[in-house]
Write an enzyme that holds these catalytic residues in place. Structure first.
Site, PDB file in Angstrom:
ATOM      1  N   ASP A 144       8.592   3.163   0.525  1.00 43.46           N
ATOM      2  CA  ASP A 144       7.494   2.931   0.042  1.00 43.46           C
ATOM      3  C   ASP A 144       6.623   4.335  -0.188  1.00 43.46           C
ATOM      4  O   ASP A 144       7.294   5.231  -0.057  1.00 43.46           O
ATOM      5  CB  ASP A 144       6.410   2.257   1.129  1.00 43.46           C
ATOM      6  CG  ASP A 144       5.339   1.288   0.379  1.00 43.46           C
ATOM      7  OD1 ASP A 144       4.965   0.396   0.864  1.00 43.46           O
ATOM      8  OD2 ASP A 144       4.788   1.862  -0.455  1.00 43.46           O
TER       9      ASP A 144
HETATM   10  C1  GLC Z   1       2.215   0.626  -2.044  1.00 45.76           C
HETATM   11  C2  GLC Z   1       2.675  -0.634  -1.183  1.00 45.76           C
HETATM   12  C3  GLC Z   1       3.834  -1.213  -2.089  1.00 45.76           C
HETATM   13  C4  GLC Z   1       3.522  -0.751  -3.236  1.00 45.76           C
HETATM   14  C5  GLC Z   1       3.913   0.760  -3.544  1.00 45.76           C
HETATM   15  C6  GLC Z   1       3.789   0.975  -5.078  1.00 45.76           C
HETATM   16  O1  GLC Z   1       1.652   1.488  -0.901  1.00 45.76           O
HETATM   17  O2  GLC Z   1       2.791  -0.551  -0.001  1.00 45.76           O
HETATM   18  O3  GLC Z   1       3.875  -2.721  -1.744  1.00 45.76           O
HETATM   19  O4  GLC Z   1       4.918  -1.468  -4.212  1.00 45.76           O
HETATM   20  O5  GLC Z   1       2.929   1.299  -2.910  1.00 45.76           O
HETATM   21  O6  GLC Z   1       2.537   0.593  -5.531  1.00 45.76           O
END
Ligand code: GLC
Length: 715
Positions: A243
């Site tokens: 993430d």
């Molecule tokens: C965010 C989220 C994730 C998302 C990623 C890209 O912090 O936790 O679900 O897909 O970043 O935006």
């Protein structure tokens, strides 16, 4: 590939405001970037892809990632609302619509579906999950994967799915986003991992690690999750992406001392692509040169990434060619958004069958509240590319459907859902006093739900509760329509509603879908995918709980207002409940009313004893004694009475949505394979264990039409 080019494939950077395109261009020409995120501008995406393909030494195409969570421009209900449809085919259609729109912008990878099982409505991200039950979440997650990817991920409008957040994110302490989880291994296995396995079996091309930690180990560095479970046990061959910056966050967690250590831990654990953090870019090559990381690990990660790019057909077709794609069909997209919104609506209360409203008996309808005419708010969270100009609000649709003969008096009352400015309250009550019926459009703005937007108090925000009480005092029938990204606690207002329709955040077609239900053109058919607590102090409260050694028994649940001040210590029913809230939720998992009246009867099992490896056939008949046809979601629950570990008091094992006309009887069939009764035992091993089982079939998790069977060892 040079080592630098290999590392480049594992780097994903923000393709929008994070870096100016010329900076990314240099990285691309040098082969230092394998993926970009957060750019949905077709021209910029095409230019970045062109540089990668035409101006780098190897010409490896880019993965273009975007959070296409519940629609692209045409926004559908939030995933929790989609879960309330209990309709995998419809959820698949919604993912398809989203993929078609996103692919036209050059997106080839979405960070969805999110399938974190949660029992905590305080958590902001409950809005984007598929509810509290592993079986329902598994069926819907698999459907979304198939909708995004189709059965040919190289098709022009297929985009790679990403099962997230692996794993156990829904168990954060107190529903505080990003916080620690305290999940026992047995619960992790038997509840939280199940939807991810279903997504992998449905062919998901990627998974995303969770920000959170389990038992002291951040998921982004968990070899148990990323190697033992995902690769060794499940045979996953796609890619794992961290993430956002969660590789470097390993040092904030305190697992590592610096980015170099974080890069080593994540790579050894099995993270292939680092999303926006550059620990890999800055340290992987040196870690390999110094022998800290085997080159084979790097090669394995690069292979996973290149395999996904091949499966997506990016080498043959790196650019989206809109001229060859089927023309966008806004009518079909809107129709899918409408049908999904329709089936997501859950009727929670309908005293004296106030709904559907009878147009013939109405002269004036008062529509009040901050969510009745809120085109942006009704879209909900995670709508990067959503277009609020496509929204049709409840005010617009109701006004149109009521026509000129019925006056619609509207007042927003509050500027937004959190407002405590009650200056318009008197005017609202005046409109209520002159109306035949009052419809209240209440709930949460979208900013109150989603990532990082957890709430400790999940009542109606602002002064909405005061509005409900005040309108009730006007003495007219009151219909509540709540738009929210989570279950709200309603015990302090529920008695003031004659009818209550829960709409979640229903997307662009909120208005028409809600209006069709209010006026009876459609019978509500949504069922709760998550338990509604009566007060937040009950959380976590969920249907598939354990029996415990001291379950609350009828007559053993005392209430705080009825206690004798000198009651002996042991007189209050020594069992698992709250003195001031009991042990029952406001509304149970699977609950939802209809304009039909569905009676379940003639439950039949094709046998009452089967052996491991066999399948049990179950049939039940459902008759509609109501005044209107409607859909009903018949649900099958099972209980394993004795297990190698304690087992839930009930577990959803099957569901089927059926349409039943007035006076009609339909027969619903379920097949229960012995494997469906399996679980991870005290030794963390999968087992299908002989023994006695109960089963129930009905319209929610309180179903009481009961039977049972015995599972014998394999013949
Ligand atoms: C965010 C989220 C994730 C998302 C990623 C890209 O912090 O936790 O679900 O897909 O970043 O935006």
């Amino acid at each position: 590939m040079t080592r630098s080019e290999k590392v480049g494939q594992l780097v994903q950077l923000d393709g929008s405001h994070g870096y100016p395109p010329d900076y990314l261009g240099e990285r691309l020409r040098a082969g230092g970037l394998g993926s970009v995120i957060n750019n949905a501008n077709p021209d910029i995406v095409k230019e970045l892809q062109r540089i990668a393909v035409e101006e780098s030494r190897l010409g490896i195409p880019l993965l273009i990632g975007r959070d296409v969570i519940h629609g692209f421009r045409h926004v559908l209900p939030i995933p929790l609302g989609q879960a309330a449809t209990w309709n995998p085919e419809l959820v698949l259609a919604g993912a398809r619509v989203a993929a078609e729109e996103a692919a036209r912008a050059g997106i080839n990878w979405t960070f969805a579906p999110m399938m974190d099982v949660t029992r905590d409505p305080r958590w902001g991200r409950v809005a984007e999950c598929l509810g509290e039950d592993p079986h329902l979440a598994s069926e819907l997650a698999a459907a979304m994967v198939r909708g995004f990817q189709t059965d040919d991920p190289s098709a022009p409008t297929a985009i790679a799915a990403c099962a997230k957040h692996f794993a156990g994110y829904g168990g954060v302490d107190a529903g505080r986003d990003y916080d620690t989880t305290n999940l026992p291994r047995n619960e992790l296995r038997n509840v939280h991992l199940r939807p991810f396995r279903a997504a992998v079996e449905a062919g998901a091309l990627s998974l995303m690690t969770s920000f959170s930690e389990i038992d002291g180990m951040p998921c982004t560095a968990s070899r148990f999750l990323l190697r033992q479970v995902l690769r060794d046990e499940w045979g996953f061959e796609g890619l794992v992406v961290s993430d956002w910056d969660s590789v470097r966050q390993l040092s904030i967690h305190g697992l590592t001392a610096d980015d170099r250590e974080a890069a080593r831990e994540a790579c050894e654990a099995g993270v292939d692509i680092e999303m926006q953090g550059e620990a890999y870019a800055h340290h992987l090559e040196e870690l390999i040169e110094s022998g800290q990381i085997a080159e084979a690990l790097l090669d394995a990660a690069v292979s996973n990434v290149l395999r996904v790019k091949c499966l997506l057909g990016l080498f043959e077709r790196p650019f989206v060619d809109n001229d060859t794609l089927p023309a966008p069909d806004p009518v079909r997209m809107r129709a899918t958004a409408r049908e999904t919104a329709r089936q997501s609506l859950v009727l929670l209360k309908n005293h004296d069958n106030l709904l559907p409203l009878d147009r013939g008996r109405l002269k004036n309808v008062a529509l009040l509240g901050p969510l009745a005419d809120a085109p942006y708010q009704q879209l909900g969270t995670w709508i990067f590319d959503g277009d609020a100009s496509l929204s049709v609000t409840l005010r617009q649709a109701l006004g149109e459907q009521l026509g000129d003969d019925i006056e619609l008096s509207y007042l927003r009352v509050f500027e937004h859902s959190r407002s405590r400015d009650t200056r318009d309250m008197a005017a609202a009550c005046e409109l209520a006093a002159h109306a035949d019926v009052v419809v209240l459009g209440l709930g949460e703005e979208s900013i109150l739900s989603g990532e990082a937007h957890s709430r400790a108090d999940i009542d109606l925000p602002g002064a909405q509760r005061e509005l409900v009480h005040a309108v009730r005092a006007a003495g007219k029938p009151v219909v509540g329509v709540i738009l929210a990204g989570r279950p709200l606690t309603l015990s302090n207002v529920i008695n003031d509603f004659d009818a209550l329709l829960y709409a979640w955040h229903p997307g662009i077609e909120a208005g028409p879908a809600i209006t069709e239900v209010l006026l009876g053109d459609v019978s509500p058919s949504g069922k709760l995918p998550i338990t509604f607590p009566s007060v937040v102090g009950q959380v976590p409260i969920y249907y598939n709980h354990k029996m415990t050694g001291k379950p609350p028994l009828p007559g053993q649940v005392a209430h705080i207002d009825s206690l004798h001040t000198r009651a002996p210590q042991t007189s209050l029913g020594m069992s698992a409940y709250h003195l001031d809230a009991g042990h029952r939720p406001q509304f149970p998992f699977g609950f939802g009313l209809s304009y039909g009246q569905f009676h379940y009867h003639d439950l039949q099992l094709d046998r009452h004893a089967l052996s491991v490896g066999e399948t049990l056939g179950i049939t039940v008949r459902v008759t509609n004694h109501g005044a209107q046809a409607g859909d009903e979601v018949a649900q099958l629950y099972v209980r394993d009475l004795v297990g190698n570990v304690t087992r839930p008091v009930r577990e959803l094992k099957g569901f089927e949505r059926v349409s039943i006309g007035v006076g009609e009887t339909v027969t619903v069939h379920f097949e229960l394979h012995s494997e469906d009764l399996g679980f991870y035992d005290r030794n963390d091993e999968w087992r299908v264990e002989p023994g006695a089982f109960q089963l129930w079939v009905g319209g929610d998790s309180d179903a009481d039409l009961e039977s049972g069977f015995y599972l014998h060892p394999a013949a």
